[in-house]
Design a protein around this motif. Structure first.
Motif, mmCIF file in Angstrom:
data_model
loop_
_atom_site.group_PDB
_atom_site.id
_atom_site.type_symbol
_atom_site.label_atom_id
_atom_site.label_comp_id
_atom_site.label_asym_id
_atom_site.label_seq_id
_atom_site.Cartn_x
_atom_site.Cartn_y
_atom_site.Cartn_z
ATOM 1 N N PHE A 10 27.132 96.443 60.876
ATOM 2 C CA PHE A 10 26.344 95.410 60.225
ATOM 3 C C PHE A 10 25.527 96.082 59.129
ATOM 4 O O PHE A 10 24.893 97.112 59.375
ATOM 5 C CB PHE A 10 25.384 94.737 61.212
ATOM 6 C CG PHE A 10 26.067 93.951 62.293
ATOM 7 C CD1 PHE A 10 26.353 92.601 62.105
ATOM 8 C CD2 PHE A 10 26.408 94.539 63.497
ATOM 9 C CE1 PHE A 10 26.977 91.868 63.103
ATOM 10 C CE2 PHE A 10 27.029 93.819 64.496
ATOM 11 C CZ PHE A 10 27.321 92.477 64.302
ATOM 12 N N ASP A 56 22.469 95.320 56.491
ATOM 13 C CA ASP A 56 21.390 94.477 55.974
ATOM 14 C C ASP A 56 21.470 94.665 54.459
ATOM 15 O O ASP A 56 20.882 95.578 53.896
ATOM 16 C CB ASP A 56 20.067 94.952 56.562
ATOM 17 C CG ASP A 56 18.888 94.086 56.207
ATOM 18 O OD1 ASP A 56 19.076 93.006 55.614
ATOM 19 O OD2 ASP A 56 17.756 94.503 56.519
ATOM 20 N N LYS A 94 30.239 93.745 58.471
ATOM 21 C CA LYS A 94 29.570 92.489 58.129
ATOM 22 C C LYS A 94 28.429 92.822 57.181
ATOM 23 O O LYS A 94 27.460 93.474 57.574
ATOM 24 C CB LYS A 94 28.989 91.802 59.370
ATOM 25 C CG LYS A 94 29.980 91.532 60.478
ATOM 26 C CD LYS A 94 30.771 90.315 60.208
ATOM 27 C CE LYS A 94 31.610 89.972 61.449
ATOM 28 N NZ LYS A 94 32.466 88.852 61.216
ATOM 29 N N VAL A 143 25.429 91.318 55.410
ATOM 30 C CA VAL A 143 24.637 90.118 55.639
ATOM 31 C C VAL A 143 23.526 90.039 54.596
ATOM 32 O O VAL A 143 22.756 90.979 54.420
ATOM 33 C CB VAL A 143 24.031 90.116 57.064
ATOM 34 C CG1 VAL A 143 23.311 88.814 57.335
ATOM 35 C CG2 VAL A 143 25.115 90.375 58.110
ATOM 36 N N CYS A 144 23.479 88.904 53.877
ATOM 37 C CA CYS A 144 22.458 88.720 52.841
ATOM 38 C C CYS A 144 22.221 87.226 52.629
ATOM 39 O O CYS A 144 22.918 86.397 53.187
ATOM 40 C CB CYS A 144 22.897 89.384 51.540
ATOM 41 S SG CYS A 144 24.319 88.597 50.773
ATOM 42 N N VAL A 187 28.587 87.811 54.706
ATOM 43 C CA VAL A 187 27.956 86.730 55.453
ATOM 44 C C VAL A 187 26.720 86.304 54.678
ATOM 45 O O VAL A 187 25.792 87.086 54.494
ATOM 46 C CB VAL A 187 27.555 87.181 56.875
ATOM 47 C CG1 VAL A 187 26.839 86.058 57.609
ATOM 48 C CG2 VAL A 187 28.768 87.662 57.650
ATOM 49 N N VAL A 218 23.509 84.025 54.617
ATOM 50 C CA VAL A 218 22.615 83.289 55.512
ATOM 51 C C VAL A 218 21.675 82.437 54.659
ATOM 52 O O VAL A 218 21.505 82.700 53.472
ATOM 53 C CB VAL A 218 21.815 84.256 56.416
ATOM 54 C CG1 VAL A 218 22.734 85.017 57.339
ATOM 55 C CG2 VAL A 218 20.948 85.194 55.605
ATOM 56 N N ALA A 247 18.482 87.040 57.502
ATOM 57 C CA ALA A 247 19.524 88.060 57.668
ATOM 58 C C ALA A 247 19.233 88.901 58.911
ATOM 59 O O ALA A 247 20.145 89.209 59.692
ATOM 60 C CB ALA A 247 19.623 88.940 56.435
ATOM 61 N N TRP A 249 20.140 86.933 61.994
ATOM 62 C CA TRP A 249 21.589 86.820 62.158
ATOM 63 C C TRP A 249 22.154 88.103 62.765
ATOM 64 O O TRP A 249 22.963 88.055 63.696
ATOM 65 C CB TRP A 249 22.250 86.524 60.808
ATOM 66 C CG TRP A 249 23.665 86.077 60.925
ATOM 67 C CD1 TRP A 249 24.116 84.794 60.971
ATOM 68 C CD2 TRP A 249 24.835 86.911 61.021
ATOM 69 N NE1 TRP A 249 25.488 84.776 61.089
ATOM 70 C CE2 TRP A 249 25.950 86.065 61.125
ATOM 71 C CE3 TRP A 249 25.036 88.281 61.039
ATOM 72 C CZ2 TRP A 249 27.252 86.542 61.239
ATOM 73 C CZ3 TRP A 249 26.338 88.769 61.159
ATOM 74 C CH2 TRP A 249 27.427 87.905 61.254
ATOM 75 N N ILE A 250 21.721 89.236 62.246
ATOM 76 C CA ILE A 250 22.207 90.521 62.762
ATOM 77 C C ILE A 250 21.741 90.729 64.200
ATOM 78 O O ILE A 250 22.541 91.067 65.089
ATOM 79 C CB ILE A 250 21.741 91.688 61.861
ATOM 80 C CG1 ILE A 250 22.428 91.597 60.495
ATOM 81 C CG2 ILE A 250 22.020 93.035 62.530
ATOM 82 C CD1 ILE A 250 21.839 92.529 59.436
ATOM 83 N N CYS A 274 23.910 99.180 62.832
ATOM 84 C CA CYS A 274 23.264 98.433 61.761
ATOM 85 C C CYS A 274 22.681 99.409 60.753
ATOM 86 O O CYS A 274 21.988 100.353 61.131
ATOM 87 C CB CYS A 274 22.152 97.539 62.304
ATOM 88 S SG CYS A 274 21.290 96.600 61.010
#
Length: 163
Positions: free
Chosen positions: A17, A19, A41, A43-44, A59, A61, A68, A71-72, A82
């Protein structure tokens, strides 16, 4: 093994993951994860293009201070990694059984996360009280990028050995 909606099977049981909003090492993390055939993944809350990797999923969000992070934290589990500079998120990942590393290659662990959270809170309090100005970290350079690559590779190797 995990499967993605496209039917591609991952060779790794872990997920990386990222960030991704302010992460300066997204490309490097993707390269290491691809080499280990690991699901990624990013995620932002928007503003990023999907990476050109069969292993990566972008992903998006909803906008919000911790969307974010939430979600993580809701999805990370034992053996997952992560990449984040957010200390509270790192703490949540560790509590969920995952691993966390910052963009300079320093791994967060159960022994150090408490003091890192305390220092972060102290600095926040000092800045809000007007006792201290500024903030942020030192500039990110080539040595940091190299340390990150080495640290992430070491973390993948440790996870493969069951550590």
């Amino acid at each position: 093994m995990r499967a993605r909606a496209s039917g591609l099977w991952w060779s790794s049981d872990l997920t990386l993951f990222i960030d991704a909003d302010a992460c300066p090492v997204k490309d490097e993390a993707i390269k290491v994860a691809e080499r280990h055939r690991t699901e990624i993944k990013l995620v932002c809350d928007g503003g990023l293009r999907r990476p050109q990797s069969q292993w990566a999923e972008l992903v998006i969000v909803p906008e919000g201070a911790d969307a974010a992070d939430d979600w993580i934290a809701e999805r990370i589990g034992p053996g997952d990694i992560c990449i984040t500079g957010d200390i509270p998120l790192a703490d949540r990942c560790l509590k969920a059984g995952g691993k966390a590393m910052d963009h300079r290659g320093a791994e967060f662990d159960a022994h150090s996360i408490g003091s890192k959270l305390a220092m972060r809170d102290l600095m926040t309090d000092l800045r809000s009280a007007g006792t201290m100005e500024g903030g942020g970290g030192k500039p990110f350079g080539p040595r940091d990028r190299s340390n990150f690559l080495n640290g992430l590779e070491r973390l993948f190797q440790d996870l493969k050995r069951g550590r």
